[in-house]
Scaffold this motif. Structure first.
Motif, PDB file in Angstrom:
ATOM      1  N   HIS A   1      -0.729  -8.201 -11.788  1.00 22.11           N
ATOM      2  CA  HIS A   1       0.430  -8.818 -11.150  1.00 22.11           C
ATOM      3  C   HIS A   1       0.165  -8.967  -9.654  1.00 22.11           C
ATOM      4  CE1 HIS A   1       2.880  -8.613 -14.742  1.00 22.11           C
ATOM      5  NE2 HIS A   1       2.566  -7.345 -14.885  1.00 22.11           N
ATOM      6  N   TYR A   2       0.657 -10.051  -9.101  1.00 16.47           N
ATOM      7  CA  TYR A   2       0.471 -10.309  -7.674  1.00 16.47           C
ATOM      8  C   TYR A   2       1.039  -9.163  -6.831  1.00 16.47           C
ATOM      9  CZ  TYR A   2       0.978 -12.449  -3.073  1.00 16.47           C
ATOM     10  OH  TYR A   2       0.917 -12.707  -1.729  1.00 16.47           O
ATOM     11  N   HIS A   3       2.168  -8.624  -7.241  1.00 10.27           N
ATOM     12  CA  HIS A   3       2.794  -7.520  -6.496  1.00 10.27           C
ATOM     13  C   HIS A   3       1.842  -6.333  -6.398  1.00 10.27           C
ATOM     14  CE1 HIS A   3       5.897  -4.823  -5.006  1.00 10.27           C
ATOM     15  NE2 HIS A   3       5.625  -3.990  -5.987  1.00 10.27           N
TER      16      HIS A   3
ATOM     17  N   LEU B   1      -1.475  -6.426  -6.530  1.00 13.81           N
ATOM     18  CA  LEU B   1      -2.586  -6.755  -5.633  1.00 13.81           C
ATOM     19  C   LEU B   1      -2.144  -6.707  -4.174  1.00 13.81           C
ATOM     20  CD1 LEU B   1      -4.431  -9.721  -7.415  1.00 13.81           C
ATOM     21  CD2 LEU B   1      -4.779  -7.257  -7.647  1.00 13.81           C
ATOM     22  N   SER B   2      -0.913  -7.119  -3.908  1.00 10.65           N
ATOM     23  CA  SER B   2      -0.390  -7.076  -2.542  1.00 10.65           C
ATOM     24  C   SER B   2      -0.317  -5.637  -2.035  1.00 10.65           C
ATOM     25  CB  SER B   2       0.988  -7.733  -2.490  1.00 10.65           C
ATOM     26  OG  SER B   2       1.511  -7.704  -1.177  1.00 10.65           O
TER      27      SER B   2
ATOM     28  N   LYS C   1      -9.572 -14.197  -3.229  1.00 11.18           N
ATOM     29  CA  LYS C   1      -8.626 -15.301  -3.348  1.00 11.18           C
ATOM     30  C   LYS C   1      -9.403 -16.604  -3.398  1.00 11.18           C
ATOM     31  CE  LYS C   1      -4.766 -17.619  -1.024  1.00 11.18           C
ATOM     32  NZ  LYS C   1      -3.880 -17.642   0.171  1.00 11.18           N
TER      33      LYS C   1
ATOM     34  N   CYS D   1      -5.684 -12.741 -11.419  1.00 10.90           N
ATOM     35  CA  CYS D   1      -4.253 -12.874 -11.152  1.00 10.90           C
ATOM     36  C   CYS D   1      -3.923 -14.346 -10.912  1.00 10.90           C
ATOM     37  CB  CYS D   1      -3.845 -12.040  -9.938  1.00 10.90           C
ATOM     38  SG  CYS D   1      -2.129 -12.277  -9.400  1.00 10.90           S
ATOM     39  N   CYS D   2      -2.813 -14.767 -11.452  1.00  6.17           N
ATOM     40  CA  CYS D   2      -2.299 -16.119 -11.240  1.00  6.17           C
ATOM     41  C   CYS D   2      -0.843 -15.996 -10.821  1.00  6.17           C
ATOM     42  CB  CYS D   2      -2.418 -16.933 -12.540  1.00  6.17           C
ATOM     43  SG  CYS D   2      -1.826 -18.629 -12.425  1.00  6.17           S
ATOM     44  N   THR D   3      -0.481 -16.605  -9.697  1.00  5.74           N
ATOM     45  CA  THR D   3       0.890 -16.502  -9.211  1.00  5.74           C
ATOM     46  C   THR D   3       1.301 -17.780  -8.502  1.00  5.74           C
ATOM     47  OG1 THR D   3       2.431 -15.052  -8.019  1.00  5.74           O
ATOM     48  CG2 THR D   3       0.342 -15.536  -6.935  1.00  5.74           C
TER      49      THR D   3
ATOM     50  N   SER E   1       2.728 -19.680  -5.180  1.00  5.58           N
ATOM     51  CA  SER E   1       2.764 -19.509  -3.732  1.00  5.58           C
ATOM     52  C   SER E   1       4.009 -20.116  -3.099  1.00  5.58           C
ATOM     53  CB  SER E   1       1.528 -20.153  -3.090  1.00  5.58           C
ATOM     54  OG  SER E   1       1.523 -21.554  -3.319  1.00  5.58           O
TER      55      SER E   1
ATOM     56  N   PHE F   1      -6.612 -15.328  -8.085  1.00  2.00           N
ATOM     57  CA  PHE F   1      -7.410 -14.227  -7.548  1.00  2.00           C
ATOM     58  C   PHE F   1      -8.337 -13.693  -8.633  1.00  2.00           C
ATOM     59  CE2 PHE F   1      -3.381 -14.333  -5.350  1.00  2.00           C
ATOM     60  CZ  PHE F   1      -3.702 -14.128  -4.022  1.00  2.00           C
TER      61      PHE F   1
END
Length: 348
Positions: free
Chosen positions: A51-53, A55-56, A88, A122-124, A126, A142
């Motif tokens: 999840h993008y969260h 990775l952040s 990225k 990861c795919c999110t 933007s 990512f």
């Protein structure tokens, strides 16, 4: 009056119901399109999707950049108590994510100690505009790799003040040879890397080589050649001269072998010196090991190993591709010496 109010309520309720229905339909269509987008980029099963969260958080909001290229930015982070490199992917000049798809297709299912390990992807979204436009302009992709924190071979040969010992160099040579042998002869379909150079050879804390950066790699089946209707790809100093032309380019295993040979000669000599290599190819004196060996080593190397690396490098970089050995032959030669037979030669 009461009838008018009642009619108003009915009309208002109908409008609300219609809007709710349209919102439900729009949400369903948008969600299905998003699932299709994710499915397009996540065709390979068995690869973890992060999840993008997460990775952040792992990268402290993508604050620590450790590398940057034409179509990617790499951040360091800690994910699930493991150090990772989060790459990225940036769209190419055509607005496509070809590097992402290429790396997923090639390195995604590889399992070898000398090939950089892909941990997941990861795919999110933007931008909220995606839900209205459904274009790739509003998608972020990512790739998550194991983090190799000891730099790359180029840095250790050319930039760091400490001299890279011969013991470590020979270990790197054998590790790189093992990685390419695996990609060329043990993967099905086999994998062509197409950009072998010291900067793409990462080193862990024990100086094990980890071949990375598969953005230019391709998958091919036995009996097939890869023909690219494009400009030459790779890094000029390490590229097979047969591939250095515009238009139709046939890239084969032997092209990777050529790049491998140039890297071997650089490991032995300490730098990429085409003039000296040409001189050795023209006239190979009995003192070629002493003459060619990196002077920074101050003679501290095993002569037999240095000789094998130089001779293998020279054979791998033959102008005629049918004179270059295969990685099977190269692996045996590094361990045992003997005859370096061309890949096209019949078995003894």
């Amino acid at each position: 009056m009461a009838k008018d109010r009642h009619r108003t309520y009915i009309i208002g309720g109908a409008v609300i119901l219609a809007l709710a229905l349209l919102l439900a339909i729009w949400s369903t269509v948008a969600w299905c399109r998003w699932k299709c987008t994710c499915a397009h980029f996540g065709k390979d099963r068995g690869i973890t999707r992060f999840h993008y969260h997460d990775l952040s958080i792992a990268t402290n909001k993508f604050s620590d950049i450790i590398g940057q290229g034409g179509f990617s930015v790499v951040y360091s982070g800690i994910l699930n108590n493991e150090q990772v490199a989060v790459k990225k992917i940036i769209k190419d000049s055509k607005g496509e994510f070809k590097d992402f798809l290429t790396e997923r297709a090639t390195i995604g299912n590889t399992r070898h100690m000398n090939v950089l390990k892909l941990e997941g992807w990861c795919c999110t979204i933007s931008n909220f505009k995606y839900w209205f436009s459904h274009t790739l302009d509003d998608v972020m992709l990512f790739l998550v790799y194991e983090l190799i924190a000891n730099g790359n071979l180029h840095e250790h040969l050319s930039e760091k003040p400490e001299v890279l010992s011969w013991e470590k160099r020979y270990k790197i040579v054998k590790g790189l040879c093992s990685a390419l042998h695996y990609l060329h002869h043990q993967c099905s379909p086999y994998i062509l890397h197409r950009d072998i150079k010291p900067g793409n050879i990462l080193l862990d804390n024990e100086f094990n080589a980890k071949l990375g950066d598969f953005g230019l790699s391709r998958v091919a089946k036995d009996g097939e050649e890869i023909a690219l209707q494009t400009r030459a790809v790779g890094t000029a100093l390490y590229m097979d001269p047969l591939c250095m032309k515009d238009g139709h380019v046939d890239f084969r295993r032997s092209s990777d072998v050529y790049s491998f040979g140039i890297v071997l000669l650089e490991i032995a000599h300490g730098e990429n010196d085409p003039f000296l290599v040409h001189k050795l190819r023209t006239d190979l004196p009995e003192t070629f090991v002493k003459d060619f060996a990196d002077k920074k080593l101050d003679g501290k190397f095993i002569k037999t190993e240095m000789e094998r690396v130089i001779l293998l490098g020279l054979r791998c970089t033959e102008r005629e591709e049918n004179q270059r050995p295969s990685l099977i032959t190269a692996t045996y030669f590094l361990e045992n010496g003997g005859e370096l037979r061309p890949a096209t030669a019949a078995p003894a």
